[in-house]
Scaffold this active site. Structure first.
Site, mmCIF file in Angstrom:
data_model
loop_
_atom_site.group_PDB
_atom_site.id
_atom_site.type_symbol
_atom_site.label_atom_id
_atom_site.label_comp_id
_atom_site.label_asym_id
_atom_site.label_seq_id
_atom_site.Cartn_x
_atom_site.Cartn_y
_atom_site.Cartn_z
ATOM 1 C CD GLU A 168 -1.755 -2.422 1.382
ATOM 2 O OE1 GLU A 168 -0.630 -2.656 1.887
ATOM 3 O OE2 GLU A 168 -2.591 -3.311 1.138
ATOM 4 C CG HIS B 54 -11.595 -7.818 6.163
ATOM 5 N ND1 HIS B 54 -11.071 -8.770 6.990
ATOM 6 C CD2 HIS B 54 -10.881 -7.883 5.018
ATOM 7 C CE1 HIS B 54 -10.083 -9.412 6.370
ATOM 8 N NE2 HIS B 54 -9.943 -8.888 5.179
HETATM 9 C C1 LIG Z 1 -1.953 -5.059 4.173
HETATM 10 C C2 LIG Z 1 -3.004 -5.850 3.474
HETATM 11 N N1 LIG Z 1 -3.383 -5.472 2.250
HETATM 12 C C3 LIG Z 1 -4.343 -6.164 1.601
HETATM 13 C C4 LIG Z 1 -4.922 -7.268 2.150
HETATM 14 C C5 LIG Z 1 -6.020 -8.050 1.401
HETATM 15 N N2 LIG Z 1 -5.531 -9.369 1.011
HETATM 16 C C6 LIG Z 1 -5.747 -10.441 1.770
HETATM 17 S S1 LIG Z 1 -4.980 -11.808 1.182
HETATM 18 C C7 LIG Z 1 -4.357 -10.970 -0.132
HETATM 19 C C8 LIG Z 1 -3.503 -11.681 -1.127
HETATM 20 C C9 LIG Z 1 -2.339 -12.340 -0.487
HETATM 21 O O1 LIG Z 1 -1.603 -13.040 -1.454
HETATM 22 P P1 LIG Z 1 -0.384 -13.951 -1.047
HETATM 23 O O2 LIG Z 1 0.531 -13.210 -0.155
HETATM 24 O O3 LIG Z 1 0.208 -14.497 -2.300
HETATM 25 O O4 LIG Z 1 -1.010 -15.082 -0.166
HETATM 26 P P2 LIG Z 1 -2.034 -16.219 -0.616
HETATM 27 O O5 LIG Z 1 -3.384 -15.727 -0.222
HETATM 28 O O6 LIG Z 1 -1.897 -16.412 -2.084
HETATM 29 O O7 LIG Z 1 -1.632 -17.425 0.146
HETATM 30 C C10 LIG Z 1 -4.764 -9.642 -0.097
HETATM 31 C C11 LIG Z 1 -4.430 -8.636 -1.110
HETATM 32 C C12 LIG Z 1 -4.493 -7.621 3.433
HETATM 33 N N3 LIG Z 1 -5.007 -8.679 4.073
HETATM 34 N N4 LIG Z 1 -3.537 -6.914 4.057
#
Ligand SMILES: Cc1ncc(C[n+]2csc(CCOP(=O)(O)OP(=O)(O)O)c2C)c(N)n1
Ligand SMILES: Cc1ncc(C[n+]2csc(CCOP(=O)(O)OP(=O)(O)O)c2C)c(N)n1
Ligand SMILES: [Mg+2]
Ligand SMILES: [Mg+2]
Lengths: 327, 329, 327, 329
Positions: free
Chosen positions: C61, C130
């Site tokens: 972010e 959230h």
């Molecule tokens: C700081 C923050 N930004 C956005 C989110 C929303 N969000 C939750 S999971 C995710 C994707 C995470 O991807 P990855 O790190 O590849 O983990 P995966 O879910 O694929 O295991 C996002 C954008 C969040 N939880 N925290």
């Protein structure tokens, strides 16, 4: 008793607590080694307690906050220093998402009993990013305490309480008070509450609530006006959560309230104080709740004339008290 | 690699398999509970179970600390949590050890087993892990720390700040990145401009390794090596573990929108649980019929756990204002 | 005229502005491609305007905010999406130190004409991270605008104004309004001011000021109470800086003010509103300034009963209005 | 390397030297103004001038963008700013092009020359630089972007987030880290656990190079290469440039507290300006006497600039509330 500056009182508080509790650690940018912080608050501590307990961190505030929280999880009363309150901003996510919510989100299974120190305030020709009062950003975050001492006595006593607290505490220190105020304080191992406002002087005509450098101006004005106006002076101490009972009582006593802050007016901590009064003591008021504050301008500029124009000064404080008394 | 190259005994391998299978079957249960409206959210580790179990087995749960992320169900189960614990989280029960019903499902944590509470905010656990690691170092404890995150989450500044600090202090922390190809809908090539995230390890002066999380033995041995580093005082590691995300990102997502049918079908052909089962049979550690027995046994176990969890009380509204500050129980 | 949801109105605003101004770009986590954001606000835009103008960013972010600001420096009216208002926290340093202060610190030489969108608010079983209303964190930062539309009409009109603005605008969108409110809105290229509160209904007995989901509850209560109580309903719209004139006028009209927010009470935006009233309309008040707000608890828990207990509900809003009218 | 290996002409090398020397002498003037109380702050690039000039000359100022940090005086002068501009900043004058007296000294920026305003908050300029770089890419401009920071500041999350994004989009951005051994009092080994920060480039899939900023030609050529990459659409670079910090961190610091006399003395023996002067003489580009002439000429120039800057008006208090929002001039 011995005479100490605000800065020495803080240093002493850390020193005493590190002796008392071997789990206490302190770190941040330039906090360790022989420098002991850019203001010198931690001077001598690395030598005394060793590089494991007093150390420099790399230049990353989010890591500094997360590191403190992680240590806190393991029971360490860790103290993190942010070099300036302006530079706490990169750490906000860590502070609010982790330390602040840890206890609540685990119903007490995990806690973050840490202190995060931040020198704030203007008037040092530090320009935009060495003058801000960022404390308001953290108001309204249950789980977190935001406090600031405004006297030498409280500097020592409140920091000791903060270190012993089991809650995360943001400890704001007014950088212009570091060397500008001195007092004889007890050499004893005393503490001061961090959740209570303090009536520094009792009075009947006007109630003035302030903290930091502004409190010093209020005390000066109070002294100068003592023959004409009886002033109730309240040191806010706990910026969040507010000590509502003391605020309401002090308001009811005089019916006239002046709130003073050097921060831009709209959004400052004093708005929260005003709201407490407007909801709980409205019919005791004989005058509108006045806020004397900095201008709604982004931050303190560097040029002398602009900085002076930004800063609330002792004359304005005095004039505001007089106006209110005459209201 | 063959399972046996892990040098684990047959018993240990069978136990490992049981964990893998239980995690898979438990997650299927969580999806069921979600579909029938008994839980409102699920985010699952299907496709990562083999890697996670191999990873966790390289540590000494109860002694070592774990700061997991939301897909780490199989790993937290190796660390000590059981199906009922996890079900109570999904159902938001008062006795949910992760958060006592306060956090969303799959936000694992358990004080009893040294599993530190996870927030939804990604990557914040990595700086926390450095704090836990530093505590071990300063307190002269032999415990080490494992922390996990997804590959998309490595784009956060906190990833860098934590690894950098771990490099400076030679902390006993193993950082694992579970690379499942996507951050929600965003594929690897829009997340970073490098092939292997483990190539970042040299930039922090720490040990790095890229492994296939479908390969139990390779994964186990890589983590053993990282654990050895940490325990010997040789510092931190960054392990990139390639896994799959067999399901949608979460119960709020539908991956068919952004992944082709073909891609999904191919991934499913390569399911890590199937691979491990085939290895067990091929290496004559278990027979097909024994696999079937295990499955039945686990089905009963999970049914029982579900019943038990459902019978537990919900938190009541008077708990809203408790545990905010010290003394406010 | 055509019927649109709040979400469709936002999508339309972006679509129209992207057509009007080829410099407009939009990006964030999962914003591009076929997904079009986790809520679908940007759905269809990547296909229509191409991957250069509508794209996914990596999951960081602070970079998202800095990227928008850098594009803004080059004259692009960039739109950054934060996936949830909770996840704007890692970007605060960028937002406050760079975008917010850019114009002032260069006396207008460099500016950041960008929009940062953030879905906020609770009641979606999203738990701690959230559900938050993080807008209060940004109040008191001159140079920055913090606004939120609370009606379908405003969703389109305010977003268009925000995109055309030469100032950085934090644009909060209530995630529970996305699909829960619908209205017939003009198909024309209209805009709505982002610096003015809006009197949605004129009344004489009680003034109620709110925004977001709470405003919907206020409108519902107003409708239900219409035979008994004449209610002046103010949609705050601009959360910072406040439209003080409208607030003061609406207060003076009835002498009784209720402020409603779903955010924890102490520190919420409504404290700033209360302070404006306490300073500027005190002698017009016939009752204390009431704030109906969320509890001072760290964030919204997941368990249904706890979430329900946290949330201000329509019955509470109605009861508070009745109490105030009877005061 | 010899100066001439840069393939610059003698005239160009002499001009480069004049920039180096002017920056050095101007900074000395700033320290004087600070000591006599005419300015309340100085933070200087002494020990980095040769590297900075070589770096900046590899770009096309006026066309390319620069997001500098506080030690980049020599570089911003190559980009277009003059001594009077910088002096006005130090004196907080209304016509200070960096901030019109609003920011502290040395917070360079100049709209006329595509130099983007710098805040005190370190490393935030790196994400901004990616935005500027993306604008160049999307707007199909041939301009590229240079951004600089200190080595300590690379510990910030913003460093990582910016490089990661630049790697994904192959942005035309050159990131330079001026490694002067310290972040205020904190030495390199407490800042990061790796020898060369340029080892981080492969982790982002970008071009990386480690160079000695005392070596004019080596520095110039390295940046030329990075510039070529950027202009060819081959993406971003990370250049670590080793320089010295001959002075205290700033006028609020005293480095003798934390650096030994010996360390400081050795560093001073190795002053980049002396090295370049010796090279100019050795390579017969300038004679000793010509060096002396240049020095005198520059002294006059700086005296004049000081006089001019001092005569300029201060901002007046009525400007406090201007330029907060659009239309508020
Ligand atoms: C700081 C923050 N930004 C956005 C989110 C929303 N969000 C939750 S999971 C995710 C994707 C995470 O991807 P990855 O790190 O590849 O983990 P995966 O879910 O694929 O295991 C996002 C954008 C969040 N939880 N925290
Ligand atoms: C975010 C932030 N934190 C702290 C500071 C205070 N500070 C100013 S300069 C500095 C050290 C920077 O070191 P380095 O990056 O090596 O640059 P150098 O000054 O050595 O050129 C620090 C800690 C700051 N300006 N910004
Ligand atoms: Mg992933
Ligand atoms: Mg340095």
């Amino acid at each position: 008793m011995s005479e100490k500056t605000y800065l020495e009182a803080l240093n002493l508080a850390i020193d005493e607590e590190m002796q008392r509790d071997p789990g206490v650690m302190i770190f941040g940018e330039d906090v360790g080694g022989v420098k002991g912080g850019v203001f010198g608050v931690t001077k001598g501590l690395a030598e005394k307690f060793g590089d494991e307990r007093v150390f420099n961190t790399p230049l990353g505030e989010s890591e500094i906050a997360g590191l403190a929280t992680g240590l806190g999880l393991m029971g360490h009363h860790a103290i993190a220093e942010f070099q300036f309150a302006d530079y706490i901003l990169p750490a906000i996510n860590q502070i609010l998402s982790e330390a602040t919510k840890m206890r609540y989100r685990t119903a007490g299974d995990w806690t973050a009993p840490i202190v995060m120190r931040a020198p704030y305030g203007g008037g040092v020709r530090g320009g935009f990013y060495h003058s801000q009062s960022t404390e308001k950003i953290f108001a309204g975050q249950p789980g977190l305490r935001v406090v600031t001492p405004s006297t030498v006595y409280d500097a020592k006593g409140m920091l000791k309480t903060a270190i012993r607290s089991e809650d995360p505490v943001l400890f704001y220190e007014h950088k212009k008070l570091y060397r500008s105020i001195k007092a004889d304080i007890s050499d004893a191992d005393y503490t001061v509450p961090i959740d209570k406002a303090n009536i520094l002087q009792s009075g009947d005509d006007v109630t003035v609530i302030a903290y930091g450098m502004m409190l010093q101006y209020v005390l000066k004005a109070t002294e100068e006006l003592k023959d004409d106006i009886s002033i109730e002076v309240v040191d806010l101490r706990s910026l969040y959560p507010l000590d509502k009972a003391t605020i309401i009582e002090a308001t009811k006593k005089t019916g006239k309230v002046l709130l003073v802050t050097e921060d831009p007016k709209e959004g400052s901590i004093m708005n929260n104080v005003s709201a407490v009064i407007a909801e709980n003591a409205l019919f005791d008021l004989d005058a509108p709740v006045q806020i004397l504050a900095g201008p709604d301008s982004p931050s303190m500029p560097y040029a002398k004339d602009l900085e002076d124009a930004f800063l609330v000064n002792p004359e304005q404080v005095k004039a505001a008290i007089k106006d209110l008394a005459e209201f | 690699m063959k399972l046996k190259e892990s040098r684990l005994s047959n018993e240990e391998l069978i136990d490992a398999y049981k964990m893998v299978k239980e995690a898979r079957m438990l997650d299927e249960r969580l999806w069921q509970l979600n579909r029938i409206g008994k839980s409102t959210f699920n985010i699952s580790g299907q496709g990562a179970e083999v890697g996670q179990v191999a990873m966790a087995l390289a540590f000494e749960p109860k002694k070592d600390y774990f700061l997991p992320y939301y897909r780490d169900m199989a790993a937290v189960m190796v660390w000590g949590m059981n199906s009922k614990d996890i079900l109570m989280g999904s159902l938001g029960k008062e006795d949910d050890p992760s958060s006592h019903g306060r956090q969303m499902p799959n936000h694992y944590g358990d004080k009893r087993y040294n599993i530190v509470s996870f927030s939804s905010t990604v990557t914040t656990q990595l700086p926390l892990a450095t704090g836990v690691g530093l505590a071990m170092q300063v307190d002269k404890k032999d415990s080490i720390v494992l922390t996990a995150t997804g590959e998309g989450s490595t784009a956060q500044g906190d990833f860098h700040e934590a690894l950098n600090f771990a490099g400076v202090k030679k902390l006993p922390v193993v950082f694992v990145v579970e690379n499942n190809g996507y951050a929600i809908s965003t594929p690897n090539n829009e997340e970073f401009g490098v092939k292997k995230l483990s190539d970042r390890a040299p930039g922090y002066g720490i040990f790095g390794k890229h492994i296939d999380g479908h390969d139990f033995a390779e994964t186990y041995l890589a983590f053993k090596e990282a654990v050895q580093h940490a325990r010997n005082g040789e510092g931190a590691s960054l392990i990139e573990m390639v896994v799959d995300r067999l399901t949608a990102h979460s119960s709020d997502d539908d991956q068919r929108v952004y992944r082709s049918e073909k891609e999904i079908a191919e991934m499913k052909k390569h399911d890590c649980v199937d691979i491990m089962e085939k290895q067990l049979v091929d290496e004559k550690i278990l027979k097909e019929s024994e696999l079937e027995d295990i499955k039945n046994e686990l089905a009963n176990k999970i049914n029982q756990a579900t019943e038990d969890a459902e019978a537990m009380p919900n938190p009541t509204s008077d708990q809203l204002m408790t545990h905010i500050y010290e003394g406010g129980e």
